[in-house]
Write an enzyme that holds these catalytic residues in place. Structure first.
Site, PDB file in Angstrom:
ATOM      1  N   LYS A  70       3.300  33.884  -5.876  1.00  0.00           N
ATOM      2  CA  LYS A  70       2.431  34.615  -6.811  1.00  0.00           C
ATOM      3  C   LYS A  70       2.524  34.115  -8.255  1.00  0.00           C
ATOM      4  CE  LYS A  70       1.699  39.119  -4.643  1.00  0.00           C
ATOM      5  NZ  LYS A  70       1.808  40.570  -4.872  1.00  0.00           N
ATOM      6  N   ASP A 107      -3.135  43.772  -7.971  1.00  0.00           N
ATOM      7  CA  ASP A 107      -2.087  44.703  -7.554  1.00  0.00           C
ATOM      8  C   ASP A 107      -2.107  45.998  -8.375  1.00  0.00           C
ATOM      9  OD1 ASP A 107      -0.976  43.316  -5.404  1.00  0.00           O
ATOM     10  OD2 ASP A 107       0.370  42.157  -6.674  1.00  0.00           O
TER      11      ASP A 107
END
Length: 277
Positions: A70, A107
């Site tokens: 990520k 997210d």
């Protein structure tokens, strides 16, 4: 793109076998009658640049990115969204028609959308949020809580230096407290968030005393295996409104699916059942 085009997307990580994203996107593809596939790909850090360079040539519209890529994937992106830059990580990549790689982080959006759907009475401005953990998920959640105008974030982590680094990154509304002292701040918090993997199936338990917790606090855990973590179970016993972590996973997937497959999907009970099955 013609009507007989088969749309492709997927998820990249290592390991990837545990990912629920293929079931989630597969459910939406079937529900909306879209000709497409969403493929899990186990890719090492060394091979990631090569894979991302070649996926568009194979017809892929984009991919989700999970651990451990990520953060490092930002170095490979041509265009980075403001929220991905702020968080320092990306989970949603789109291969644009001009050939550029667009990186985004959904997210925090997924976290907030889950709270608003499952706890419509939640008021982020009502008081401080106590956030447990200072990893990648915490960065996204802290950014999202600040965006929702939470007045203060009380941040704690077992390794204090990581929490201090987050405060340095996000600034004045963050107060760092030692892990051993954090439970004494529960009576101040109107939101309690566990962003750590503690309490997850196969991980060590979250040892956090809830003696000071009052029913005014909404308690949420980003862990969704088990769905009802010990933290959520204990909070419920104390009269708190609780929200499990599955919805964050479901809602963070919405923007990517819409970009790649051209349809804004619904997060509902039917989807939850499909992913939990």
């Amino acid at each position: 793109m013609t009507s007989d085009t088969i749309l492709l997307a997927g998820v990249i990580g290592q390991p990837i076998v545990q990912s629920k994203s293929p079931v989630l996107h597969g459910h939406w593809l079937q529900r909306y009658g879209i000709k497409g596939h969403y493929i899990p790909m186990d890719v090492s850090s060394a091979n990631l640049p090569h894979v991302l360079n070649n996926l568009p040539k194979m017809g892929f519209r984009g991919v989700n990115i999970t651990l451990p890529h990520k953060e490092s994937v930002l170095d490979l992106a041509d265009v980075i969204s403001d929220r991905a830059a702020l968080i320092g990580a990306a989970n949603t990549l789109t291969f644009q028609s001009d050939g550029k790689l667009h990186a985004d982080n959904t997210d925090g959006l997924g976290f907030i959308a889950n709270l608003k759907q499952e706890a419509p009475g939640w008021d982020p401005k009502a008081g401080p949020a106590l956030v447990l953990g200072a990893g990648g998920a915490a960065r996204a959640i802290v950014a999202a809580l600040l965006h929702e105008k939470v007045p203060e974030i009380i941040l704690t982590n077992r390794t204090r230096a990581r929490a201090d680094a987050l405060k340095a990154h996000f600034g004045g509304k963050i107060k760092v407290v030692d892990w051993t002292q954090a439970a004494s701040h529960l009576d101040e918090a109107t939101t309690l968030v566990n962003t750590t993997a503690l309490g997850m199936t196969g991980k060590e338990e979250l040892k956090f005393k809830l003696d000071e917790l009052t029913p005014k606090t909404l308690v949420t855990d980003i862990v969704y295996s088990p769905l009802i973590t010990p933290l959520l179970a204990q909070a419920k016993e104390r009269g708190c409104y609780t929200v499990d972590g599955l919805g964050m996973l479901l809602h963070q997937a919405v923007p990517g699916f819409e970009r790649w497959f051209g349809r804004a999907p619904q997060v509902d009970a039917e989807l939850r059942r499909a992913v939990l099955a």
